[in-house]
Scaffold this motif. Structure first.
Motif, mmCIF file in Angstrom:
data_model
loop_
_atom_site.group_PDB
_atom_site.id
_atom_site.type_symbol
_atom_site.label_atom_id
_atom_site.label_comp_id
_atom_site.label_asym_id
_atom_site.label_seq_id
_atom_site.Cartn_x
_atom_site.Cartn_y
_atom_site.Cartn_z
ATOM 1 N N ALA A 56 0.849 -1.184 0.000
ATOM 2 C CA ALA A 56 0.000 0.000 0.000
ATOM 3 C C ALA A 56 0.888 1.238 0.000
ATOM 4 O O ALA A 56 1.946 1.255 0.643
ATOM 5 N N CYS B 65 -3.818 0.906 -2.348
ATOM 6 C CA CYS B 65 -3.088 -0.234 -2.885
ATOM 7 C C CYS B 65 -2.268 0.194 -4.097
ATOM 8 O O CYS B 65 -2.702 1.023 -4.909
ATOM 9 N N GLU C 105 -7.121 -4.895 -1.806
ATOM 10 C CA GLU C 105 -7.228 -4.823 -0.362
ATOM 11 C C GLU C 105 -7.391 -6.210 0.251
ATOM 12 O O GLU C 105 -8.081 -7.059 -0.290
ATOM 13 N N ILE D 133 -7.070 0.839 5.334
ATOM 14 C CA ILE D 133 -5.620 0.765 5.217
ATOM 15 C C ILE D 133 -5.060 2.086 5.725
ATOM 16 O O ILE D 133 -5.320 3.140 5.135
ATOM 17 N N GLY E 278 -4.570 -2.746 8.381
ATOM 18 C CA GLY E 278 -5.006 -3.086 7.039
ATOM 19 C C GLY E 278 -3.816 -3.357 6.133
ATOM 20 O O GLY E 278 -2.671 -3.031 6.441
ATOM 21 N N SER E 279 -4.064 -3.988 5.001
ATOM 22 C CA SER E 279 -2.986 -4.290 4.076
ATOM 23 C C SER E 279 -3.558 -4.603 2.707
ATOM 24 O O SER E 279 -4.763 -4.783 2.542
ATOM 25 N N CYS E 280 -2.669 -4.637 1.725
ATOM 26 C CA CYS E 280 -2.998 -5.045 0.362
ATOM 27 C C CYS E 280 -2.114 -6.237 0.012
ATOM 28 O O CYS E 280 -1.126 -6.526 0.693
#
Length: 953
Positions: free
Chosen positions: A177, A198, A204, A209, A224-226
């Motif tokens: 991200a 992202c 996602e 995120i 959060g993360s991608c």
């Protein structure tokens, strides 16, 4: 000097060496109209532009959008002792002034003192020692710039360099991200949220995120993360690269591109699936990573064994299984009018296949219930998981057979139609497979006690019924029957026992039959009479007087409660209950305070839960289920059920009355009022109640301070069993799995219960740790104003709530033990009760090592929220608002504490006099005042962040 904003890179003022030993102006940038020529880094940080001052004079400024700046000063100072001639007026300090443009009075003054001064002088020059000091100020929210100035009041010094800078978190790619460059907040302890997006070809995984930028320009607490989407693989952690031809990636995530499986290929980049080559397929349950396969060849060596109207088929497996291990066989049956397979049709459903006719794993099948002297064709197909993908029919092997002559099948069952003392009548259905015309039935029977099948009696019947006569009274007979065709007799049916009546039974039954006949005749006469009376009564002119009316009794609308309520809850007459006032509301209706006057006993106060009008049957069942659970408990720290009212409306659950109400509200109302030992005693009571529930194999599922009630003696009792469930103990790990949806109290619930809805006593222990934190923080909301999703993410990253103010270390350690990720590592409730008992017996353990600040570094925004926001305080009203004590505003102002310098002189006696009586409130105010005093004792004007308190290491 004039700058139009705070700093992220820096600028150097060109003060190569400005020395002064008297008060004079060394630089005034307000008179400069041309470029100043300051050194800036990086080039896109500060921007030098022309502007106008308050008198519309042209000036040169450096500008940037930031809220807090830092000033680094490099200078030397001579030791006054080395200058005897000016010893009386000499100083070794100078002042730094800063002022926002639209202010008329200097906003901040810092006195700069040297760590080291110089005094040695020789002919080669002075041996000077360089000092470096850094100051910061903010927030700068006016947007019109600020001034910096240096004032010397008698020091012999050299100002070598001034660096003005601000801090920022650089743009970064993390967890696939992108987070943009983000300026730090107005305070050194502030956390600024940066939303991420992202990178290309990533999607996602968890939302939202975001990263937090701290006051030092460092990123922290990723939420959060991608990850790279299907068809793309990660490259160096910052790029999602397309899979080249001949490779693929089927799912989103951190995996790498793979070579196409056997018999497949990809001709494009970023392929998520490799297509199968001609003649090869993937099954419905196959994954993209599986090899492409083909259909099997036909079975081999099919043979048959015919036995009258049954046949056994056997075969060998095909030579080619299609490279799969899910080979199976289907058997197709057709009945033909001739062996040449002309005019064939599917077999009847009555034909039996053992073990079956589709999906066979074995190479053998037994087929029965065929017709006699009939031609059949059987096709055996070999199929696998891709046979339904092939455009061609399945490979098969066929065989023709003709059945032989066969006797009828077994008669399924017999029924007794009637019985006397000397005979009984039987009937039966014909065989399922007659295999020809039934000529007659043979009935075999014998006395169960005196005879055997060897000397049984026989009787023939051309119909499917028979009357056996000449039998003994009150005797049991074993009877069997079989059918006969031209092919002979079939097999006898299973043995069945039928009983003749005794003479007395027969006479009694005969009398009953006669009575029934007579009763029927009398009943007919009565019915005729009633009809005649009804006709007469419907005509008022046929008698003198009013028309009579008849009232028939009806059933009431109410119904009995469930069995559990009847077993565990006492039914109370509604006349014994007196409702007084509403004290709250529940899921199903209002909660009242009232009085209960049992028969022969004294009146007691009670709490009354009522079921609202218009309830459904399910709501009533759910409402009473709590009473059925509560009624099973008898323990001092469990709320006591007095009884229920179910036979009148409204439906009520009646419990003992707890004068101080819910624990969280009670603690907030009495903030700081109790010694730690008393709080531990309350926690011990809650743990004792939960230990009892665990021993009873119950899991509460909603343990929180709001569901703990407190009586007038400060005894805490566990209540609200609406979500409680019984744990089945037929396994080594009793667990209740919720299959329903609905809300979960996330802040109080263990992570395994949130993720998998697995509730155990260990998940109740997690909740108990949260309750302990609520008690020690006097009813503070767990995790403050964080969203539920942020709470879940933080817990997954091993964040745990810090110790509340003045919480003993041993209690915070107990909380951390309750919050172990591995539920088996958490203490049991008996262990918790034992630990609390030891603390109560040894109060010294509760006094040592108390926490006045949260432990550990500030790594989470929750910790920053613990400190009062005093960054912009400029009046008594603002100060009280920051402390969340605006209720005392009039008391402070009315008692003469109208300014912050006056507030710094306040004492505990003053607080008591003006009406601040709660010990917790007094402590909070005095702690804040104590932090103000060092700043107020200084003769310098107050700084904007003078009330800020360090809550982090």
């Amino acid at each position: 000097m004039f700058l139009s904003g705070p700093c992220s890179s820096f600028v150097h003022l060109p003060l190569v060496c400005l020395s002064f030993c008297s008060t004079e102006t060394v630089m005034d940038t307000r008179t400069a109209t041309a470029e100043l020529g300051w050194i800036s880094f990086p080039a896109n940080g500060w921007e030098e532009v022309s502007g106008y001052d308050e008198n519309l004079n042209t000036i040169r400024t450096y500008q940037v959008a930031a809220q807090r700046i830092y000033v680094e000063i490099r200078f030397t100072v001579r030791d006054c002792a080395s200058i005897p001639s000016v010893l009386g007026s000499c100083k070794e300090t100078f002042n730094l002034y800063y002022l926002e443009t639209d202010r008329t009075v200097t906003e901040g003054v810092d006195t700069i003192a040297a760590d080291e001064s110089f005094s040695q002088v020789d002919f080669g020059g002075r041996l000077m020692k360089v000092n470096t000091e850094v100051r910061s100020f903010g927030p700068l929210s006016k947007g019109k710039g600020f001034h910096l100035a240096f004032q010397d009041l008698g020091a012999c010094m050299s100002l070598l360099a001034v660096r003005v800078f601000y801090k920022k978190c650089p743009s970064v790619v993390q967890n696939f991200a992108y987070f943009p460059e983000t300026l730090t907040g107005a305070e050194s302890t502030s956390l600024v949220i940066a939303r991420g997006s992202c990178i290309p070809n990533a999607e996602e995984v968890d939302v939202p995120i975001k990263l937090y930028c701290n006051g030092d320009g460092e990123w922290m607490v990723p939420i959060g993360s991608c990850s790279c989407k299907a068809g793309y693989e990660p490259d160096n952690g910052n790029l999602c690269r397309a899979c080249p031809q001949g490779t693929f990636k089927s799912t989103q995530g951190a995996g790498l591109c793979q070579q196409c499986p056997l018999y497949s290929r990809s001709t494009i980049e970023a392929a998520t699936l490799c297509g199968c080559r001609n003649g090869y397929h993937r099954g419905d349950m196959d994954s993209p990573e599986d090899t492409c396969t083909s259909v099997p060849s036909a079975p081999r060596n099919l043979v048959s064994i015919v036995n009258q109207t049954s046949v056994v088929l056997e075969w060998h497996s095909p030579r080619d299984t299609g490279h799969r291990d899910d080979l199976s066989y289907n058997v197709i049956c057709r009945r033909c009018h001739s062996p040449e397979r002309r005019a064939c049709q599917p077999c009847d459903d009555s034909v039996a296949f053992v073990p079956g006719k589709r999906g066979l794993r074995d190479t053998r099948v037994e087929i029965s219930k065929l017709r006699a002297h009939t031609s059949y064709t059987f096709d055996v197909q070999a199929v696998n998981g891709v046979s339904n993908k092939s455009p061609y029919p399945a490979q098969q092997l066929s065989i023709n057979i003709t059945t032989n002559q066969a006797a009828p099948s077994v008669v399924p069952i017999m029924h007794q139609v009637s019985s006397t003392s000397r005979s009984f009548s039987l009937s039966w259905p014909p065989p399922e497979q007659p295999n020809g015309i039934i000529l007659d039935y043979e009935i075999r029977y014998y006395d169960k006690l005196q005879s055997s099948v060897l000397n049984s009696s026989m009787m023939l019947s051309e119909t499917t019924s028979v009357v056996l006569e000449g039998l003994m009274p009150g005797t049991g007979y074993v009877v069997q029957v079989r059918a006969r065709t031209v092919a002979g007799y079939g097999v006898y049916s299973k043995e069945m026992l039928f009983q003749t009546l005794t003479d007395d039974e027969y006479k009694s039954e005969l009398g009953q039959q006669l009575s029934l006949i007579a009763g029927s005749l009398v009943g007919g006469v009565c019915i005729v009479s009633l009809v005649a009376i009804a006709i007469i009564c419907s005509r008022p002119d046929m008698f003198n007087g009013p028309t009579p009316t008849v009232t028939f009794p009806t059933l009431s609308d109410g119904h009995n409660p469930n069995e559990a309520v009847r077993e565990f809850a006492k039914e109370i007459d509604s006349s014994c209950v007196k409702i007084e006032e509403v004290i709250g509301s529940g899921e199903f209706g209002e909660v009242y305070k009232g009085r209960l006057k049992p028969v022969g006993k004294k009146e007691i106060p009670v709490a009354i839960k009522t079921l609202k009008v218009g309830y459904s049957e399910r709501q009533r069942r759910d409402f009473l289920s709590e009473a059925s659970i509560m009624g099973q408990f008898d323990q001092p720290n469990i709320i006591r059920l007095e009884g229920v009212v179910t036979k009148s409306r409204p439906t009520m659950i009646i419990t003992e009355f707890m004068e101080n109400g819910a624990l969280d509200f009670f603690l907030r109302q009495n903030d700081g009022q109790f010694p730690v030992i008393q709080l531990v005693g309350m926690l011990r009571g809650i743990a004792s109640g939960m230990r009892y529930l665990a021993e009873m194999s119950y899991v509460h599922r909603d343990l929180a301070a709001r569901n703990i009630l407190v009586n007038s003696n400060l005894v805490c009792k566990v209540s609200d069993f609406g979500l409680s469930r019984y744990l089945e103990e037929d396994t080594s790990d009793p667990t209740y799995t919720s299959s329903l949806g609905g809300k979960i109290p996330v802040r109080w619930t263990a992570p395994e219960a949130i993720a998998y809805r697995k509730f155990t006593s260990a998940s109740d222990v997690w909740s108990y740790g949260i309750v302990t934190w609520e008690v020690m923080s006097y009813g503070e909301r767990p995790y403050w104003d964080m969203s539920n999703q942020d709470v879940i993410n933080a817990i997954e990253q091993d964040f745990r709530l810090p110790a509340p103010m003045d919480c003993p270390v041993v209690l915070h350690q107990l909380m951390l033990d309750c919050w172990q990720k591995d539920r088996n590592a958490r203490p049991k409730f008996p262990d918790i009760v034992s630990m609390l008992d030891k603390m109560i017996r040894n109060p010294a353990s509760l006094k040592t090592g108390t926490n006045n600040i949260p432990p550990g570094p500030c790594i989470h925004p929750l910790l920053d929220r613990m400190a009062p926001d005093l960054s912009r305080v400029s009046s008594v009203e603002d100060w009280l608002a920051a402390l969340k004590m605006t209720q005392y505003r009039d008391s402070f102002l009315g008692s003469g504490f109208t300014s912050l310098p006056l507030v710094t002189q306040i004492t505990a006696e003053d607080l008591q006099r003006i009406g601040v009586s709660l010990a917790g409130h007094q402590k909070k105010i005095l702690t804040s005042v104590q932090s103000m005093r060092p700043t107020m004792d200084d003769q310098s004007p107050p700084k904007g962040n003078m009330l800020a308190t360090c809550y982090c290491c």
